[in-house]
Design an enzyme around this catalytic site. Structure first.
Site, short mmCIF file in Angstrom:
data_model
loop_
_atom_site.label_atom_id
_atom_site.label_comp_id
_atom_site.label_asym_id
_atom_site.label_seq_id
_atom_site.Cartn_x
_atom_site.Cartn_y
_atom_site.Cartn_z
N CYS A 2 0.83 -1.26 -0.15
CA CYS A 2 -0.06 0.14 -0.17
C CYS A 2 0.90 1.25 0.21
O CYS A 2 1.92 1.34 0.13
CB CYS A 2 -0.95 -0.06 1.13
N ARG A 52 -4.63 0.99 -1.78
CA ARG A 52 -4.42 -0.58 -1.45
C ARG A 52 -3.82 -1.59 -2.44
O ARG A 52 -4.33 -1.57 -3.36
CB ARG A 52 -5.73 -0.98 -0.86
N LEU A 53 -2.90 -2.20 -1.85
CA LEU A 53 -2.26 -3.43 -2.44
C LEU A 53 -2.97 -4.64 -1.60
O LEU A 53 -2.44 -4.74 -0.51
CB LEU A 53 -0.85 -3.75 -2.55
N VAL A 55 -3.29 -7.84 0.28
CA VAL A 55 -2.34 -8.98 0.42
C VAL A 55 -3.12 -9.71 1.55
O VAL A 55 -3.42 -10.88 1.51
CB VAL A 55 -1.15 -8.65 1.00
N GLY A 83 2.11 -1.91 4.76
CA GLY A 83 3.12 -2.97 5.09
C GLY A 83 2.43 -4.18 5.65
O GLY A 83 1.35 -4.44 5.41
N SER A 381 12.72 -11.80 0.06
CA SER A 381 14.00 -11.63 -0.34
C SER A 381 15.10 -11.72 0.76
O SER A 381 14.94 -11.80 1.73
CB SER A 381 13.68 -9.95 -0.74
#
Length: 613
Positions: A2, A52-53, A55, A83, A381
């Site tokens: 986000c 917004r992403l 998830v 986050g 990652s």
């Protein structure tokens, strides 16, 4: 993951006129961070915007989100959050036991409930990567919080009657209350690598919320609460216990971070860092009834022929990537970057950062993330392992021969060589970096009685965590979020950092190997060749075609009488670099200067930056 944005104003009524449109425009600049949804919430004193992403709880986590009163259903707290709180499930269970009820499965609602239960100190209970703006309606107070390591960004700028804030500088500029200006300190950030002071934001009128801090703005003024810091103490565990503890911490953290309500995979380079995350992530998915883990790597087309080893790039990734894929059993895809794209896509990387970055090192990461986003929403990652465990070549050098400066800058010759004569008279990069170095040393949490190598290495790790790692995390955040890709970094979990911080150098370099402690902790889940592979950095562009195109572009810039960068750069120094092979300055191959000079010119032009000296 986000994007958040907002405007607090003690004098204007933000429910009237164009204020809502302004907050909407601020949030819209962050649309690529959050492509799935948008929202704005306004009250007389504040406007909160969100992109917004989705998830966690994609169907129920819309923002800005409010905590409502049980009796009248009125909002008590409103938050715009970016986050992940990785331990939100445990916190939800604890809060339920205390009587809190939830209407969604999102970590955003857990943040609100935690704040109702514990107040602003709720931030001390969160494990994850996050930034948030929370408005307490009853107390008329804005809280801006950021995770302990600063994985997620949060900028702010105070103005005459309040403050504007957002995930990236572009959101603040869209408010019309902040102008893109840069002074000598900001130029120092532009012309050097990984020397930015915590809280600085390149632009003169902007600040960053410092990692591990909570800022609060009320009618009576603002306060800063440092809720997390590194604490030095003697390390009591023997080598076997230390190795086992690191393994246990990593397994738990990676297991937490493999949980997602959207497709998840891992970035794999064939080094010990990403390979360990891949192996542990694959095991966690299998234990949960999922898998196989999807993995992605990057290489340059023609890289096998063009590769030349240097201090940070000792071997090509491809053979080691294949060894991990075969050993762990992942579903793998290699992303090939065409050399011509490195210069052609430089503008995308610049606009993602909002200021000049590190040339093709940014662009190649952006191209990798663009491809990965076509398959995943979340990627694990290995970022941060070198910083925590001592993987870069300068760690060993500092243990033997302390440099007396920022370790990654050791061997840098004339920092001012590329500055124009006029700028050299106003800006001495050597002097400014020396001052910043001394300032950083003054912050180190010392351990009584520590001396010699142990004392110096504690300094090096502190410099790494507070100056170099933020540079890497900033790069990672911008190049991933410009594609709406959430990249999780298990090695940056504060619980792991707290433990490893006090492990002495002799144990971190167990067996006389760089990152020996990490290698010992994961050697049973990886091929021997990968366990023993020396550190090799992220691939860089070495194609003759790419190098030629950069030379031509710089030559054109030098010849352009309207190029704003040439007021700051020395034409003769650039011409010498165009003609020669030496584009870097120092022992540890910092980012090449010529691509960065091109980004500097584009930045000054596109952003209309005013230089204030």
């Amino acid at each position: 993951m986000c994007g958040i944005a907002g405007w607090l104003d003690w004098e204007r009524d933000l429910t009237r006129g164009t204020a809502t449109a302004t907050v909407t425009a601020m949030a819209q600049t962050l649309a690529r961070r959050g492509p799935d949804d948008a929202g704005v919430w306004t009250a007389p004193r504040i406007g909160l915007g969100h992109r917004r992403l989705a998830v966690t709880d994609p169907g129920g986590g819309a923002q800005p989100m409010a905590a409502l009163g049980e009796d009248d259903g009125r909002p008590l707290l409103v938050v715009s959050f970016s986050g992940e709180i990785h331990n939100h499930r445990e916190l939800r269970a604890e809060l339920r036991a205390r009587g809190h009820r939830f209407r969604t499965a999102s970590d955003t609602e857990v943040l609100l409930a935690a704040h109702r239960q514990w107040g602003p100190e709720a931030v001390t209970r969160f494990a994850g990567m996050f930034a948030y703006a929370l408005w307490d309606i009853e107390r008329q107070t804005l809280h801006l919080g950021r995770d302990p390591l600063g994985v997620k960004p949060l900028y702010y700028a105070e103005h005459d009657s309040g403050v504007v804030f957002g995930s990236e500088p572009k959101a603040l500029f869209a408010s019309g209350l902040v102008e893109p200006e840069v002074d000598a300190e900001g130029l120092t950030d532009v012309f050097t690598v990984a020397a930015k002071r915590p809280g600085d934001a390149v632009y003169r009128t902007l600040r960053e919320v410092r990692p591990g801090h909570l800022l609060s703005f009320g009618r009576g003024g603002s306060t800063s609460y440092r809720y997390w810091r590194l604490v030095s103490a003697p390390h009591q565990d023997d080598p076997e216990t230390t190795v086992a503890t690191v393994r246990s911490l990593l397994e738990g953290i990676v297991a937490e971070q493999t949980l997602a309500d959207v497709p998840l995979g891992a970035l794999l380079s064939g080094g010990i860092d990403s390979s360990a995350i891949t192996a542990l992530g694959a095991a966690a998915l299998t234990a949960g009834g999922g898998g196989p883990l999807a993995t992605y790597s990057v290489d340059f087309a023609g890289g096998e022929d063009d590769f030349a080893a240097d201090a940070l790039h000792v071997s090509r990734d491809a053979p080691y990537v294949r060894a991990v894929v075969d050993h762990v059993g992942t579903k793998h895809q290699e992303v090939l970057v065409e050399p011509t794209a490195l210069l052609a896509e430089s503008g995308v990387a610049l606009r993602a950062r909002d200021y000049p970055g590190v040339g093709d090192l940014d662009v190649s990461l952006h191209l990798l993330f663009r491809e990965v986003r076509g398959h995943l929403t979340v990627a694990l990652s290995g970022e941060g392992a070198d910083d925590a465990f001592g993987g870069y070549p300068w760690f060993a050098q500092e243990a033997e021969r302390p440099s007396g400066g920022f370790p990654w800058s050791a061997g840098v010759r004339d920092r001012n060589a590329v500055l124009s004569p006029a700028l050299r008279g106003r800006l001495d990069l050597h002097e400014r970096l020396e001052r910043r170095y001394r300032e950083a040393l003054g912050e180190v949490p010392r351990l009584d009685g520590e001396s010699g190598t142990d004392r110096r290495m504690r300094e090096v790790y502190y410099l790494q965590h507070t100056r170099f790692l933020p540079f890497l995390l900033d790069r990672k955040d911008r190049m991933s979020m410009v594609h709406g890709l959430e990249v999780r970094v298990p090695y940056c979990d504060h619980r792991l950092i707290e433990y490893v911080w006090n492990v002495p150098w002799r144990l971190k370099s167990l067996g006389g190997r760089e990152k020996g402690l990490l290698r010992a902790a994961v050697e049973d889940v990886l091929p021997a060749a990968v366990v023993h592979r020396p550190k090799s950095g992220f691939p860089v562009g070495q194609s003759p075609e790419y190098l030629r195109s950069v030379r031509e572009a710089v030559s054109d810039m030098i010849s352009d009488p309207g190029a704003p960068a040439m007021e700051l750069l020395d034409a003769d120094a650039l011409r010498a670099m165009v003609r020669g092979r030496q584009w870097v300055n120092g022992d540890f191959t910092p980012p090449p200067i010529l691509p960065r000079a091109l980004q500097l010119n584009d930045w000054l032009t596109e952003y209309g930056v005013r230089v204030v000296l």
